[in-house]
Design a protein around this motif. Structure first.
Motif, PDB file in Angstrom:
ATOM      1  N   LEU A 140       0.829  -1.212   0.000  1.00 41.28           N
ATOM      2  CA  LEU A 140       0.000   0.000   0.000  1.00 41.28           C
ATOM      3  C   LEU A 140       0.860   1.257   0.000  1.00 41.28           C
ATOM      4  N   TYR A 141       1.820   1.312   0.902  1.00 40.81           N
ATOM      5  CA  TYR A 141       2.664   2.503   1.010  1.00 40.81           C
ATOM      6  C   TYR A 141       3.591   2.655  -0.192  1.00 40.81           C
ATOM      7  N   GLY A 142       3.924   1.539  -0.850  1.00 43.99           N
ATOM      8  CA  GLY A 142       4.741   1.577  -2.053  1.00 43.99           C
ATOM      9  C   GLY A 142       3.926   1.832  -3.308  1.00 43.99           C
ATOM     10  N   ARG A 143       2.597   2.004  -3.124  1.00 40.09           N
ATOM     11  CA  ARG A 143       1.676   2.272  -4.229  1.00 40.09           C
ATOM     12  C   ARG A 143       1.690   1.159  -5.283  1.00 40.09           C
ATOM     13  N   SER A 144       1.838  -0.064  -4.822  1.00 38.25           N
ATOM     14  CA  SER A 144       1.821  -1.222  -5.713  1.00 38.25           C
ATOM     15  C   SER A 144       0.380  -1.560  -6.113  1.00 38.25           C
ATOM     16  N   ASN A 145       0.236  -2.234  -7.225  1.00 36.95           N
ATOM     17  CA  ASN A 145      -1.071  -2.750  -7.622  1.00 36.95           C
ATOM     18  C   ASN A 145      -1.391  -3.948  -6.740  1.00 36.95           C
ATOM     19  N   ILE A 146      -2.641  -4.049  -6.325  1.00 37.65           N
ATOM     20  CA  ILE A 146      -3.086  -5.173  -5.501  1.00 37.65           C
ATOM     21  C   ILE A 146      -4.343  -5.744  -6.144  1.00 37.65           C
ATOM     22  N   LEU A 147      -4.347  -7.035  -6.390  1.00 37.86           N
ATOM     23  CA  LEU A 147      -5.499  -7.714  -6.964  1.00 37.86           C
ATOM     24  C   LEU A 147      -6.267  -8.397  -5.839  1.00 37.86           C
ATOM     25  N   ILE A 148      -7.543  -8.083  -5.719  1.00 40.17           N
ATOM     26  CA  ILE A 148      -8.405  -8.712  -4.718  1.00 40.17           C
ATOM     27  C   ILE A 148      -9.427  -9.546  -5.466  1.00 40.17           C
ATOM     28  N   CYS A 149      -9.456 -10.839  -5.212  1.00 36.76           N
ATOM     29  CA  CYS A 149     -10.414 -11.687  -5.915  1.00 36.76           C
ATOM     30  C   CYS A 149     -10.991 -12.730  -4.972  1.00 36.76           C
ATOM     31  N   GLY A 150     -12.122 -13.262  -5.352  1.00 33.16           N
ATOM     32  CA  GLY A 150     -12.794 -14.280  -4.553  1.00 33.16           C
ATOM     33  C   GLY A 150     -14.231 -14.397  -5.016  1.00 33.16           C
ATOM     34  N   GLY A 151     -14.907 -15.377  -4.506  1.00 33.59           N
ATOM     35  CA  GLY A 151     -16.298 -15.606  -4.864  1.00 33.59           C
ATOM     36  C   GLY A 151     -17.224 -14.608  -4.192  1.00 33.59           C
ATOM     37  N   PRO A 152     -18.525 -14.682  -4.538  1.00 32.68           N
ATOM     38  CA  PRO A 152     -19.503 -13.782  -3.917  1.00 32.68           C
ATOM     39  C   PRO A 152     -19.530 -13.957  -2.404  1.00 32.68           C
ATOM     40  N   GLY A 153     -19.582 -12.846  -1.688  1.00 30.62           N
ATOM     41  CA  GLY A 153     -19.719 -12.897  -0.237  1.00 30.62           C
ATOM     42  C   GLY A 153     -18.470 -13.284   0.521  1.00 30.62           C
ATOM     43  N   THR A 154     -17.300 -13.256  -0.136  1.00 27.87           N
ATOM     44  CA  THR A 154     -16.069 -13.673   0.543  1.00 27.87           C
ATOM     45  C   THR A 154     -15.317 -12.525   1.198  1.00 27.87           C
ATOM     46  N   GLY A 155     -15.801 -11.284   1.039  1.00 27.36           N
ATOM     47  CA  GLY A 155     -15.188 -10.157   1.723  1.00 27.36           C
ATOM     48  C   GLY A 155     -14.265  -9.297   0.880  1.00 27.36           C
ATOM     49  N   LYS A 156     -14.411  -9.356  -0.438  1.00 32.22           N
ATOM     50  CA  LYS A 156     -13.535  -8.553  -1.311  1.00 32.22           C
ATOM     51  C   LYS A 156     -13.696  -7.060  -1.043  1.00 32.22           C
ATOM     52  N   THR A 157     -14.927  -6.587  -0.998  1.00 31.40           N
ATOM     53  CA  THR A 157     -15.171  -5.157  -0.767  1.00 31.40           C
ATOM     54  C   THR A 157     -14.749  -4.765   0.642  1.00 31.40           C
ATOM     55  N   THR A 158     -14.992  -5.624   1.606  1.00 33.19           N
ATOM     56  CA  THR A 158     -14.583  -5.346   2.985  1.00 33.19           C
ATOM     57  C   THR A 158     -13.067  -5.221   3.068  1.00 33.19           C
ATOM     58  N   ALA A 159     -12.348  -6.112   2.404  1.00 33.40           N
ATOM     59  CA  ALA A 159     -10.882  -6.047   2.408  1.00 33.40           C
ATOM     60  C   ALA A 159     -10.405  -4.772   1.715  1.00 33.40           C
ATOM     61  N   LEU A 160     -11.008  -4.444   0.587  1.00 33.96           N
ATOM     62  CA  LEU A 160     -10.635  -3.217  -0.124  1.00 33.96           C
ATOM     63  C   LEU A 160     -10.865  -1.990   0.754  1.00 33.96           C
ATOM     64  N   ASN A 161     -12.002  -1.954   1.436  1.00 29.60           N
ATOM     65  CA  ASN A 161     -12.304  -0.819   2.309  1.00 29.60           C
ATOM     66  C   ASN A 161     -11.303  -0.707   3.448  1.00 29.60           C
ATOM     67  N   SER A 162     -10.868  -1.831   4.000  1.00 27.15           N
ATOM     68  CA  SER A 162      -9.901  -1.780   5.093  1.00 27.15           C
ATOM     69  C   SER A 162      -8.538  -1.298   4.593  1.00 27.15           C
ATOM     70  N   MET A 163      -8.183  -1.667   3.373  1.00 29.41           N
ATOM     71  CA  MET A 163      -6.916  -1.190   2.803  1.00 29.41           C
ATOM     72  C   MET A 163      -6.984   0.304   2.499  1.00 29.41           C
ATOM     73  N   THR A 164      -8.140   0.729   1.968  1.00 27.30           N
ATOM     74  CA  THR A 164      -8.319   2.156   1.680  1.00 27.30           C
ATOM     75  C   THR A 164      -8.246   2.976   2.969  1.00 27.30           C
ATOM     76  N   LYS A 165      -8.864   2.464   4.015  1.00 31.46           N
ATOM     77  CA  LYS A 165      -8.836   3.135   5.321  1.00 31.46           C
ATOM     78  C   LYS A 165      -7.400   3.265   5.846  1.00 31.46           C
ATOM     79  N   LYS A 166      -6.589   2.242   5.599  1.00 29.22           N
ATOM     80  CA  LYS A 166      -5.193   2.247   6.044  1.00 29.22           C
ATOM     81  C   LYS A 166      -4.396   3.312   5.301  1.00 29.22           C
ATOM     82  N   MET A 167      -4.742   3.583   4.065  1.00 34.69           N
ATOM     83  CA  MET A 167      -3.996   4.549   3.248  1.00 34.69           C
ATOM     84  C   MET A 167      -4.288   5.991   3.649  1.00 34.69           C
ATOM     85  N   VAL A 168      -5.436   6.231   4.211  1.00 45.19           N
ATOM     86  CA  VAL A 168      -5.863   7.606   4.542  1.00 45.19           C
ATOM     87  C   VAL A 168      -5.222   8.095   5.821  1.00 45.19           C
TER      88      VAL A 168
END
Length: 168
Positions: A140-168
């Motif tokens: 995150l701090y190195g501004r690298s690309n991160i791929l988040i994948c998984g099936g429906p309901g596995t927490g992809k958006t939740t994980a993305l939101n937690s990473m975004t929160k960490k960056m702010v």
């Protein structure tokens, strides 16, 4: 005048959804609402898991999806039988499907998370290791690309939101 028309359309949508679904939209414990092609309504809840909660007629399901498409200026018919949008009252994500893709109308409503988990909480709850946490933070701090994948309901958006929160 336009707002009055929109309010009537939204009221109609809620009537088409029925009491079970409307109550579930207001229930913070319910995370997902599904209508199967057989007309059964299923809810996913944090406390109860997945359970059958009622039924909806094919007529109401199709009318609801068509009215929603109309309100959102989208097309929904045999040539374009899939709709992906948000509900106009609480902004939940919805995907609906009509024949010929499915035997009868079906849809899934995904409710947005009520709170954002921190990356640290993933470690505290043993969802990820300290090493994984450090690796993600470095990316995150190195501004690298991160791929988040998984099936429906596995927490992809939740994980993305937690990473975004960490960056702010």
């Amino acid at each position: 005048m336009e707002q009055q028309k929109r309010d009537k359309q939204i009221s109609f949508l809620k009537r088409m959804l029925g009491e079970v679904i409307c109550n579930s939209l207001d229930d913070d414990d319910v995370t997902e609402i599904m209508l199967n092609p057989d007309g059964s309504i299923w809810l996913e809840s944090r406390k109860q898991g997945m359970y059958r909660a009622g039924e909806m007629s094919e007529f109401h399901a199709k009318n609801f999806l068509c009215q929603l498409a109309s309100l959102k200026d989208l097309y929904l018919n045999e040539k374009e039988p899939v709709i992906e949008t948000t509900l106009p009252f609480n902004n939940e994500r919805i995907e609906g499907v009509l024949p010929p893709v499915t035997p009868k109308p079906k849809f899934t409503i995904r409710k947005p998370a009520k709170f954002v988990y921190s990356l640290e909480s993933y470690v505290e709850n043993k969802i990820m290791t300290e090493a994984q946490y450090n690796y993600i933070c470095k990316a995150l701090y190195g501004r690298s690309n991160i791929l988040i994948c998984g099936g429906p309901g596995t927490g992809k958006t939740t994980a993305l939101n937690s990473m975004t929160k960490k960056m702010v």
